[in-house]
Design an enzyme around this catalytic site. Structure first.
Site, PDB file in Angstrom:
ATOM      1  N   PRO A 220      39.084  42.315  24.181  1.00  0.00           N
ATOM      2  CA  PRO A 220      37.977  41.656  24.240  1.00  0.00           C
ATOM      3  C   PRO A 220      37.305  41.544  25.408  1.00  0.00           C
ATOM      4  CG  PRO A 220      39.649  39.616  23.237  1.00  0.00           C
ATOM      5  CD  PRO A 220      40.417  41.174  23.554  1.00  0.00           C
ATOM      6  N   GLY A 221      38.261  41.404  26.609  1.00  0.00           N
ATOM      7  CA  GLY A 221      37.993  40.977  27.487  1.00  0.00           C
ATOM      8  C   GLY A 221      38.886  39.936  28.550  1.00  0.00           C
ATOM      9  N   ASP A 258      36.064  56.434  23.762  1.00  0.00           N
ATOM     10  CA  ASP A 258      38.091  57.063  23.489  1.00  0.00           C
ATOM     11  C   ASP A 258      38.686  56.741  25.284  1.00  0.00           C
ATOM     12  OD1 ASP A 258      40.495  57.212  23.538  1.00  0.00           O
ATOM     13  OD2 ASP A 258      39.786  58.750  21.703  1.00  0.00           O
ATOM     14  N   LYS A 303      54.305  50.491  26.527  1.00  0.00           N
ATOM     15  CA  LYS A 303      54.203  49.453  25.432  1.00  0.00           C
ATOM     16  C   LYS A 303      55.788  50.128  24.666  1.00  0.00           C
ATOM     17  CE  LYS A 303      50.221  47.926  25.270  1.00  0.00           C
ATOM     18  NZ  LYS A 303      49.609  46.059  25.849  1.00  0.00           N
TER      19      LYS A 303
HETATM   20  C1  LIG Z   1      45.947  45.282  24.157  1.00  0.00           C
HETATM   21  S1  LIG Z   1      44.233  44.948  23.460  1.00  0.00           S
HETATM   22  C2  LIG Z   1      43.826  44.762  24.904  1.00  0.00           C
HETATM   23  C3  LIG Z   1      43.381  43.495  25.445  1.00  0.00           C
HETATM   24  C4  LIG Z   1      42.581  42.989  26.964  1.00  0.00           C
HETATM   25  N1  LIG Z   1      43.286  43.549  28.179  1.00  0.00           N
HETATM   26  C5  LIG Z   1      42.213  42.199  26.980  1.00  0.00           C
HETATM   27  O1  LIG Z   1      42.610  41.390  28.144  1.00  0.00           O
HETATM   28  O2  LIG Z   1      41.372  41.845  26.248  1.00  0.00           O
HETATM   29  C6  LIG Z   1      44.121  46.881  23.067  1.00  0.00           C
HETATM   30  C7  LIG Z   1      42.829  47.152  23.839  1.00  0.00           C
HETATM   31  O3  LIG Z   1      42.597  48.271  23.475  1.00  0.00           O
HETATM   32  C8  LIG Z   1      42.130  49.073  22.628  1.00  0.00           C
HETATM   33  N2  LIG Z   1      42.582  50.547  22.193  1.00  0.00           N
HETATM   34  C9  LIG Z   1      43.201  51.263  21.625  1.00  0.00           C
HETATM   35  N3  LIG Z   1      43.388  52.825  22.038  1.00  0.00           N
HETATM   36  C10 LIG Z   1      41.617  53.013  22.068  1.00  0.00           C
HETATM   37  C11 LIG Z   1      41.137  54.032  22.647  1.00  0.00           C
HETATM   38  N4  LIG Z   1      42.208  55.223  22.160  1.00  0.00           N
HETATM   39  N5  LIG Z   1      40.555  54.529  23.393  1.00  0.00           N
HETATM   40  C12 LIG Z   1      39.945  52.658  23.838  1.00  0.00           C
HETATM   41  N6  LIG Z   1      40.167  51.842  23.652  1.00  0.00           N
HETATM   42  C13 LIG Z   1      41.183  51.988  22.786  1.00  0.00           C
HETATM   43  C14 LIG Z   1      41.829  48.774  21.697  1.00  0.00           C
HETATM   44  O4  LIG Z   1      40.593  48.496  20.726  1.00  0.00           O
HETATM   45  C15 LIG Z   1      42.369  46.919  21.840  1.00  0.00           C
HETATM   46  O5  LIG Z   1      40.716  45.991  21.911  1.00  0.00           O
END
Ligand SMILES: C[S@@+](CC[C@H](N)C(=O)[O-])C[C@H]1O[C@@H](n2cnc3c(N)ncnc32)[C@H](O)[C@@H]1O
Length: 353
Positions: A220-221, A258, A303
């Site tokens: 979410p940011g 993506d 990860k």
């Molecule tokens: C750990 S969260 C990120 C949290 C973010 N860094 C924060 O501080 O709020 C991982 C994010 O990666 C996104 N995600 C996973 N695969 C993705 C892809 N192929 N393209 C874009 N976003 C992706 C997910 O929707 C998720 O919101």
């Protein structure tokens, strides 16, 4: 001669600590025998060689999983409950001179219960050591720092680390206050990454002044919030929703795309990536960005939910090094298991030359 090396890490990452320190000791031609209990948050390495040499020759910043370390005296296991200092003072006189004493405990639930004991004992120890002329005044210059690592009221480890080759923070932990306005707790990972990878004096040049950034997997940011706070203009790539408050700043463009296919129209200063996916997939993306010169610097997470975490990390970092070297690209690559990281590590790739 000191023969013990105490390594502190996140609970559950003891074997990663052992693997990386054993690799380095191997390069120095010094063998060792690690002792640890899984989940204990520390490893005691018994060396067939001088621990003071090892701790000066392995660059601390090249270690990923070791949060803090010291070369120590053999463990004190049966301290009397009264007048513990009488047992400790003589052996401490063998250590190099110090001006500072860090009170530490394992970073586990049981460890934290001993913290106030460790702090009190450290304070009494420092006072007595200074009175006896064994320890210098706090503001004096000394090349070494002393550590008191308490396991219980009867069991402690005492050692030293080189001031320039260890963490200056007790237990190697950078405690940061969660900024209430940030949309997620992940925000602390990026803030801590900056503290570790970028000298604070360089923050204005490298982070400030209206820079541009792409945040892959941004929702979410929390990371975008940190970038915006530094005054950056950010393209946040994620199919998920971004916090409205961030969009209201006017500094954020949300691309519902993506992260593995997104390409910037123009090169940016920073690319950061917190996408939860296989390390090899993220590494391949990092290489796309580096080989195409789409940014100057990157911070990305790998990860590590798998069993062979150290092997996975080594393989991916070696892949980056190999590809960039063959392409003749100058770079600096560093990695760290940050305090705010869980089953993951954070990497920094600097391509500014
Ligand atoms: C750990 S969260 C990120 C949290 C973010 N860094 C924060 O501080 O709020 C991982 C994010 O990666 C996104 N995600 C996973 N695969 C993705 C892809 N192929 N393209 C874009 N976003 C992706 C997910 O929707 C998720 O919101």
């Amino acid at each position: 001669m000191l023969r013990h090396l105490l390594l502190q890490c996140r609970s559950g990452f003891e074997s990663e600590c052992v693997s990386e320190v054993a690799d380095h000791c191997g390069e120095l031609g010094i063998a060792g025998f690690p002792r640890f209990e899984p989940g204990s948050g520390f490893v005691l390495f018994e060396l067939y060689g001088d621990a003071l040499t090892v701790i000066q020759r392995i660059p601390f910043r090249s270690l990923i999983f070791v949060r803090q370390w010291c070369a120590c005296l053999p463990p004190f296991d049966n301290l009397p409950t009264h007048d513990r200092l009488s047992v400790l003072l003589e052996p401490i006189k063998e250590l190099p001179q110090t001006a500072e004493l860090l009170a530490e405990v394992p970073d586990t639930t049981e460890g934290r219960e001993v913290l106030s004991f460790s702090t009190k004992l450290a304070s009494a120890m420092a006072q007595t050591l200074r009175q006896q002329g064994v320890m210098l005044a706090r503001k004096a210059k000394a090349d070494w720092r002393m550590h008191l690592f308490s396991l219980s009221g009867q069991s402690v480890l005492i050692g030293v680390s080189p001031r320039r080759n260890a963490s200056a923070l007790a237990m190697g932990i950078r405690r940061l206050k969660f900024p209430g306005a940030a949309p997620s707790r992940s925000t602390l990972k990026l803030e801590e990454a900056w503290h570790w990878f970028i000298p604070q004096a360089q923050w204005p040049d490298r982070l400030g002044g209206g820079k541009t950034a792409v945040d892959l997997g941004a929702a979410p940011g929390g990371w975008t919030w940190q970038l915006v706070k530094q005054g950056m203009f950010v393209t946040s790539v994620d199919n998920g929703p971004m916090a409205e408050t961030l969009m209201d700043t006017g500094q954020v463009t949300h691309e519902k795309a993506d992260a593995f296919y997104f390409q910037p129209i123009k090169s940016v200063n920073w690319m950061v990536c917190d996408v939860a996916d296989k390390p090899a997939r993220v590494t391949s993306r990092v290489l796309d960005w580096a080989l195409n010169r789409w940014c100057d610097e990157m911070i990305f997470n790998l990860k590590l939910p798998m069993k062979k975490r150290y092997a996975e990390v080594s393989q991916n970092l070696a892949w980056i090094e190999q590809e960039l070297s063959s392409a003749g690209i100058a770079y600096q690559l560093s990695a760290r298991h940050l305090y705010h990281d869980r089953e993951e590590i954070t990497c920094h790739l600097d391509l500014r030359q």
